[in-house]
Design an enzyme around this catalytic site. Structure first.
Site, PDB file in Angstrom:
ATOM      1  N   GLU A   7       0.796  -1.235   0.000  1.00  0.00           N
ATOM      2  CA  GLU A   7       0.000   0.000   0.000  1.00  0.00           C
ATOM      3  C   GLU A   7       0.822   1.276   0.000  1.00  0.00           C
ATOM      4  OE1 GLU A   7      -2.868  -2.720   2.350  1.00  0.00           O
ATOM      5  OE2 GLU A   7      -0.725  -2.518   2.111  1.00  0.00           O
ATOM      6  N   ASP A  80      -2.251  -5.385   3.032  1.00  0.00           N
ATOM      7  CA  ASP A  80      -2.457  -5.708   4.450  1.00  0.00           C
ATOM      8  C   ASP A  80      -3.305  -6.979   4.637  1.00  0.00           C
ATOM      9  OD1 ASP A  80      -0.982  -3.567   5.293  1.00  0.00           O
ATOM     10  OD2 ASP A  80      -2.694  -2.233   5.569  1.00  0.00           O
ATOM     11  N   ASP A  82      -6.014  -7.941   6.067  1.00  0.00           N
ATOM     12  CA  ASP A  82      -7.396  -7.824   6.549  1.00  0.00           C
ATOM     13  C   ASP A  82      -8.323  -7.654   5.357  1.00  0.00           C
ATOM     14  OD1 ASP A  82      -6.833  -5.280   5.708  1.00  0.00           O
ATOM     15  OD2 ASP A  82      -7.180  -4.299   7.631  1.00  0.00           O
ATOM     16  N   GLU A  84      -9.795  -4.999   4.109  1.00  0.00           N
ATOM     17  CA  GLU A  84      -9.443  -3.880   3.245  1.00  0.00           C
ATOM     18  C   GLU A  84      -8.232  -4.222   2.378  1.00  0.00           C
ATOM     19  OE1 GLU A  84     -10.994  -0.780   2.773  1.00  0.00           O
ATOM     20  OE2 GLU A  84     -12.585  -1.879   3.801  1.00  0.00           O
ATOM     21  N   TYR A 296       0.657  -6.055  12.741  1.00  0.00           N
ATOM     22  CA  TYR A 296      -0.444  -5.312  12.125  1.00  0.00           C
ATOM     23  C   TYR A 296      -1.442  -4.837  13.174  1.00  0.00           C
ATOM     24  CZ  TYR A 296      -3.834  -3.941   8.605  1.00  0.00           C
ATOM     25  OH  TYR A 296      -4.701  -3.222   7.831  1.00  0.00           O
ATOM     26  N   ARG A 298      -4.651  -3.471  12.861  1.00  0.00           N
ATOM     27  CA  ARG A 298      -6.109  -3.580  12.721  1.00  0.00           C
ATOM     28  C   ARG A 298      -6.501  -5.041  12.881  1.00  0.00           C
ATOM     29  NH1 ARG A 298      -4.891   0.387   8.828  1.00  0.00           N
ATOM     30  NH2 ARG A 298      -5.738   2.418   9.395  1.00  0.00           N
ATOM     31  N   HIS A 343      -4.626 -11.933  12.027  1.00  0.00           N
ATOM     32  CA  HIS A 343      -4.500 -13.224  12.692  1.00  0.00           C
ATOM     33  C   HIS A 343      -3.942 -13.162  14.104  1.00  0.00           C
ATOM     34  CE1 HIS A 343      -5.482 -14.908   8.835  1.00  0.00           C
ATOM     35  NE2 HIS A 343      -4.484 -14.264   8.279  1.00  0.00           N
TER      36      HIS A 343
END
Length: 889
Positions: A7, A80, A82, A84, A296, A298, A343
């Protein structure tokens, strides 16, 4: 060489270092596509087909990736881990296929890593997979739902409620929580109660405190002593008896550490300990993640990788000793039904690295990392061992019993490193575990201490010099004659207003929203001016109240807590592959579209009438004198009605404009609080478009523009509206103040403007006056001639930040999608985003260095729409003149 896409450029730089020259690592700069901001982007008539558009700012990045694929025919999507991130990977693949940058023989794979470390990245490259279709479908469903609510419900709000800006699937439910909490506070009736405690002394001369728990043989609860009479009788009952130790009981107790952080608990703890807002917290965490310092951020998982658990235990042993390491690792289980944002928990990537070893300059990042590091180590440490002692002191007849509690820490365990903060938990009267008791033996006589409670009594009553030790009828406390027993008055408290931390906690409990949405939702309701934050508490604005009331009456189902939570669960089922996302959209749209159609036919007057009737008990409570609560208290003839304006809802008189009485929905009067009189004029405190102000006299045909003055803002030494005194009002109404004549000619005056206090002077021959801002409103009344001349001379010599001077650019934000550069400028009244002729003020809670390009575009677009600025048209292509053909000879 395969092309790896992440990203952000910061991640690209770090990962490129880990992978080496055998890979080309590029950044997508976040999402590259979105639904166009126009009606019809989700086609409800055609199986919810979605029209996607590559953002203008993203086109160069997509082109760079496409160009790289010409030479490197392999694509690795490493966004990422997740929903998103999965969606960004899906959008990239779709957009590149549309450009034909991905050919039939181009291998496309997806890799995920939970931390940006060399081992995590290289291990992920060994385990590629395909884009997770169920996760993408869950994203598509969420995006379509948010679009449908935004583009179908928001226009209804604009037409029916002037001043309302938007509604959202989650944001409106979040706003409802804040509004309903405020209504609870307003409806709360405080009840009086008293508590009694004594300062006692052992035979060895050691003092300790105890509270009264039994009176007349009956156990006391919180509300047993309802008034001062009961409290005085209780004091007399205690002081009239001889006391001895009835029992001494010591019990061992254990305290275990809290689980490691997930997104919501990190936001809550950062708010409690540092006052960080949700967005501020996540921005700092994002930078720590991209630098490779934490995993991570989120996630709704609290699992920890086995190798991380081992590393944490080793770090604890090396730093604190083997006695702080439990025999078995601590295992934490997720409470969330479908925890899959990522995770693992949020933890440091290296357990031995504390905050002092970080190479960061930002204080927010350092504090947040220290919090994460301590919490992670603490969660794998031995529990704390305590000893809690309870002592009961009783009279011989058993009619009076007092209790003293104490606590001793035998082994601190995890408490050596970290203790979790608490939300709005007031210390109970019986919560005295923090006290350490002196040696007390069962059966020994206990006496009253001669002094010691006098200071507490003075503090409770607000009287520093107390002579009488008996009962003071107008006091908040009753002190016994020997000063050894004290009764204190209390009142039950309403539920506290939400902080960002407690709001996130409540949303999590209700199942509303997900880790990646908390920060953006809370920021949005503040940006929309539905909610304001004061001293870290969230207060609903009148605009937010009226929007919530409207939605509760016309769209109750869609701001329901259970409905929103069930919809989130359905979306989780989609991400797990157990439910078709188009079925979720169809079920939602069927009823929602009918509700939209039904409400769209109503006129504004009909809407206000329905809301007025629904809110009647709150808007027009019974009056003490028994008169009609809907009769205007000012003119005595008009009927009160609910009305709306650009700033929200309010109650006003039906005889307007003859009668201008108004008050807020909460019940406070806005236009007619009489402060007193001065020189024969009434001095009023009123509410206006730009806030509270004071006024001399009333508006009459002879006095159409009475003297007015705004109240100074808090940053200029101002005060809350309800604390305004007559003296302050008269002082403000005396402005502008004439300081005197300048030596070079012209008068110097001081005044209070919309943006704060200032002095002004205009030299003969000058086109414009010179203004100098003052820091505090009192300077307007105190600044003398010499100092004023110095300030003006300094301003003329260095106009730098004066009016008309070029503003300083703090940061370049790149080009706007419609063309033209955007910059963050340093303004006189705070930073703002400049694009062409549009200046959009940054919300107070957003730091200029944290502003994203997407947010900058949103701010300038909103400002441009409000000002009616039309979008720039693309320059027309020049026509190439046709070459003249040479005539054949």
């Amino acid at each position: 060489m395969p092309v790896v896409v992440v990203e952000s450029p910061a991640k690209a730089k770090t990962i490129n270092k880990y992978l080496g020259p055998d890979y080309t690592v590029l950044a997508s700069y976040g999402h590259i596509r979105d639904l166009p901001s126009k009606d019809g982007s989700v086609d409800t008539e055609n199986d919810f087909a979605m029209t996607w558009e590559v953002d203008t700012k993203s086109r160069p990045h997509v082109k760079a990736i496409a160009d790289a694929l010409k030479d490197d025919n392999a694509l690795i999507l490493a966004t990422d881990p997740d929903r998103e991130g999965e969606a960004i990977s899906w959008h990239l693949e779709e957009a590149l296929r549309k450009r034909r940058a991905i050919k039939k023989d181009t291998p496309v794979s997806r890799v995920v890593f939970n931390a940006i470390t060399k081992s995590a990245v290289t291990e992920a490259m060994k385990n590629p997979r395909q884009v997770d279709e169920p996760l993408v479908e869950a994203y598509l469903a969420r995006r379509a739902l948010d679009y449908l609510v935004g583009f179908k419900l928001s226009p209804v709000l604009w037409r029916k409620l002037p001043g309302a800006r938007s509604a959202g699937r989650v944001q409106s439910v979040c706003l409802r929580l804040i509004v309903e909490r405020e209504m609870e506070i307003e409806a709360f009736n405080a009840q009086e109660y008293w508590s009694v405690k004594a300062l006692l002394q052992t035979p060895r001369g050691k003092d300790f405190e105890a509270r009264l728990t039994v009176l007349g043989g009956d156990k006391l609860d919180k509300m047993s002593l309802k008034d001062s009479t009961a409290a005085e009788l209780a004091v007399q009952a205690v002081t009239s008896r001889n006391l001895s130790v009835k029992s001494v009981e010591a019990k061992p107790a254990n305290r275990n550490p809290s689980a490691p952080f997930m997104t919501s608990t990190l936001q809550q703890e950062a708010s409690r300990k540092f006052g960080m807002g949700a967005r501020q917290c996540m921005n700092a965490a994002q930078r720590l993640y991209e630098a490779g310092y934490i995993t991570y951020m989120r996630t709704d998982g609290i699992d920890m990788a086995p190798e991380a658990v081992t590393a944490a235990r080793d770090a604890i042993k090396d730093r604190y000793g083997a006695e702080y390491v439990p025999a078995q690792p601590r295992i934490y289980k997720n409470k969330a039904k479908n925890a899959q944002e990522a995770h693992e928990c949020i933890r440091p990537t290296e357990m031995t690295r504390d905050a002092s070893q970080l190479k960061v300059s930002e204080d927010d990042q350092r504090k947040l990392y220290d919090l994460i590091w301590k919490r992670t180590l603490a969660c794998q440490m031995e529990g704390a061992r305590l000893e809690r002692t309870t002592v009961d002191i009783a009279s011989q007849d058993g009619q009076v019993v007092l209790r003293a509690n104490g606590q001793v820490v035998l082994f601190d365990g995890f408490m050596r490193v970290y203790e979790e903060g608490r939300d709005d938990v007031a210390r109970d009267d019986d919560d005295e575990d923090g006290n350490r008791l002196p040696q007390i033996m069962q059966g020994e006589a206990i006496s009253f201490a001669a002094t010691g409670l006098m200071d507490q009594f003075a503090k409770a009553t607000g009287q520093e010099n107390v002579i009488d030790q008996g009962m003071l009828r107008d006091a908040k406390a009753i002190l016994s004659e020997n000063a050894g027993v004290l009764a204190l008055q209390h009142h039950t408290q309403p539920p506290p207003r939400y902080t960002e931390a407690t709001l996130v906690k409540r949303m999590e409990e209700l199942g509303i929203g997900r880790p990646s949405t908390y920060a953006s939702v809370i920021t949005t309701i503040q940006d929309r001016e539905y909610v304001r934050k004061e001293q870290n508490r969230l207060f609903p604005e009148e605009k937010g109240r009226i929007v919530t009331i409207f939605l509760m009456n016309f769209f109750r189902k869609y701001v329901g807590y259970e409905f929103t939570a069930e919809l989130e669960n359905s979306l989780d089922d989609v991400s797990a592959g157990d439910l078709d996302y188009k079925q979720v959209l169809n079920d939602f749209w069927r009823d929602f579209s009918a509700a939209i159609a039904e409400t769209s036919d109503l006129r504004v007057a009909e809407v206000l009438t329905i809301l007025d009737t629904a809110l009647a008990p709150q808007l027009y409570p019974p009056r003490e004198d028994g008169t009609d609560p809907r009769i205007c208290p000012k003119c005595g003839t008009g009927q009160l009605h609910l009305k709306t304006s650009r700033t929200g809802g309010f109650v006003g008189c039906g005889n307007y404009p003859e009668c201008n009485y108004t008050r807020t929905i909460a019940g406070s009067e806005g236009d007619d609080k009489l402060l007193g009189s001065d020189e024969g004029d009434e001095i009023w405190l009123k509410d206006g478009r730009y806030g509270a102000y004071v006024q001399r006299g009333e508006v009459t045909p002879e006095n159409k523009k009475p003297k007015r003055s705004s109240l100074p803002l808090p940053r200029h030494g101002g005060w809350p509206k309800d604390q305004t005194t007559l003296e302050q009002a008269v002082q403000l109404l005396s402005l502008p103040r004439n300081i005197g004549d300048h030596p070079e000619g012209g008068r110097i005056s001081a005044n209070l403007g919309r943006f704060g206090p200032y002095i002004m002077h205009k030299l003969p021959g000058d086109e414009k006056p010179v203004y100098v801002s003052l820091k505090n409103y009192m300077e307007m009344f105190e600044v003398g001639m010499n100092h004023a001349v110095e300030l003006l001379a300094e301003k003329r010599a260095n106009p730098g930040r004066g009016r008309g001077a070029a503003a300083k650019a703090l940061r370049e934000m790149g080009d706007h999608p419609d063309g033209g550069a955007m910059s963050i400028m340093e303004g006189r009244y705070g930073p703002y985003v400049k694009w062409e002729k549009v200046n959009a003020t940054l919300p107070k809670e957003i730091d200029p260095k944290d502003l994203t390009v997407e947010k900058a575009i949103e701010l300038v677009n909103e400002k441009a729409a409000a000002k009616g600025v039309k979008k720039k048209k693309a320059p027309a292509k020049k026509k190439t003149a046709a070459k003249k053909k040479t005539a054949a000879k």
